[in-house]
Design a protein around this motif. Structure first.
Motif, short mmCIF file in Angstrom:
data_model
loop_
_atom_site.label_atom_id
_atom_site.label_comp_id
_atom_site.label_asym_id
_atom_site.label_seq_id
_atom_site.Cartn_x
_atom_site.Cartn_y
_atom_site.Cartn_z
N ASN A 87 2.66 3.22 8.18
CA ASN A 87 2.57 1.96 7.20
C ASN A 87 2.27 0.28 6.93
N GLN A 116 -5.76 1.76 4.84
CA GLN A 116 -5.32 3.08 4.81
C GLN A 116 -5.84 4.43 4.13
N GLN A 161 4.60 6.58 11.60
CA GLN A 161 5.60 5.74 10.45
C GLN A 161 7.38 5.24 11.33
N GLN A 208 11.02 -0.97 7.32
CA GLN A 208 10.79 -0.90 5.64
C GLN A 208 10.06 -2.61 5.47
N THR A 247 6.30 -3.54 5.17
CA THR A 247 5.41 -2.61 5.31
C THR A 247 4.93 -2.15 4.07
N PRO A 269 4.06 1.45 2.02
CA PRO A 269 4.17 2.34 1.95
C PRO A 269 3.33 3.73 1.41
N LEU A 270 3.29 4.69 2.09
CA LEU A 270 1.55 5.61 2.00
C LEU A 270 2.21 6.14 0.32
#
Length: 322
Positions: free
Chosen positions: A110, A117, A148, A153, A156, A158-159
């Motif tokens: 992430n 990704q 991750q 956070q 990052t 996030p997926l």
């Protein structure tokens, strides 16, 4: 020795090098047997990286590690066409990236933008990479373990939920118990002294894993167990019919890919236990790992401190075993 004995020996050898994380070792083996990929989430220092390194040490397999950073490019993962000049003539040749390995550690997945990704997840799903109009197949023994950090956070990416669905399991790693942590300290101390390992360390050929996969494919799933498995998936989409509170917690249920994954991992779990058939207990043992990243919880659930595991616990309580 049979394939089953070989894999149990592998599990034991990994357990000797990774103390206090038996669940993670088992999930890593289940992912490999079910031919899927793992998203592993846990705080730093919980042997996530060590686990896949130890697995590679005991397999005749090549390991590559990709440290995801904000400046990473898709070609850094897949590889690219490189111009070579020789004898006055030049040509482009494909130079394979780190994704062309048997075991791939995608560390802090992430930390990179969505385009990077997506390059990783496309290779995971298609088991091939296309560069310059040429398709390059990945090895049949291919497993990605992405990690991750749940607490960092900032900075990052996030997926997205749709991309997280590509992972077979989302494994949550917690702190070891006190006695296990004491054993970890002793193990680290012995490694500092460079205590020699076994004279003939276990090293399995990739054919063992591929053979084990074929046996997993033959594991029997009875119709009642199949109905129970599908009922769990269906219940995530109509949760309010089972429980009003559960209905308020779950915003989006599990996809059909989750049902396929639950079937695969349940069969691998039964095989690892030495059975040629799946029981409801096999399904219940791994349903959290298969559903954890596929459930989208509502704002109300987050506000009440309800996580995916709590929702899955309630789900398992409410869905009757066929």
């Amino acid at each position: 020795m049979s394939y089953h004995d070989d894999v149990l020996a592998l599990e034991q050898a990994m357990g000797e090098a990774i103390v206090g994380q038996h669940a993670m070792i088992e999930r890593l083996l289940l992912g490999m047997l079910a031919n899927g990929h793992l998203l592993v989430e846990g705080l730093p220092g919980l042997a996530k990286t060590r686990a896949i390194k130890v697995l590679a040490r005991h397999l005749d397999a090549r390991l590559s590690r990709i440290q995801f950073t904000p400046d990473l490019l898709p070609s850094d993962i897949t590889g690219s066409e490189v111009y070579f000049s020789e004898g006055g003539k030049g040509e482009f040749r494909f130079q394979a990236g780190p994704i062309f390995a048997n075991l791939v550690l995608a560390d802090e997945v992430n930390r990179s933008p969505a385009k990077v990704q997506a390059a990783l997840l496309e290779a995971m799903e298609e088991r091939q990479v296309t560069v310059g109009g040429v398709t390059h197949k990945l090895d049949p023994l291919f497993l990605v373990m992405a990690t991750q950090n749940p607490i960092e956070q900032e900075g990052t990416y996030p997926l997205p939920e749709a991309q997280m669905d590509r992972f077979l399991m989302h494994v949550s790693v917690s702190y070891p118990q006190q006695d296990a942590e004491q054993a970890i300290v002793r193990l680290a101390r012995s490694e500092e002294r460079e205590v020699p390992g076994p004279v003939n360390p276990l090293r399995l050929a990739s054919a063992v894993i591929l053979g084990a996969r074929r046996e997993v494919h033959e594991i029997h799933v009875s119709e009642p167990v199949e109905r129970y498995l599908v009922a769990l998936v269906q219940a995530t989409r109509v949760a309010s019919t089972l429980d009003d509170e559960l209905g308020r917690w779950i915003q989006v249920g599990v996809s059909p890919r989750g049902a396929i994954g639950l079937d695969k991992v349940a069969r691998a779990h039964a095989w690892l236990r030495g059975r040629d058939y799946v029981t409801p207990e096999d399904v219940q043992a791994i349903v959290h790992d298969v559903f954890r990243h596929r459930l989208i919880l509502s704002y109300e659930a987050h506000a009440a401190g309800i996580n995916a595991d709590a929702a899955i616990d309630r789900l398992v309580e409410r869905v009757a075993v066929a």
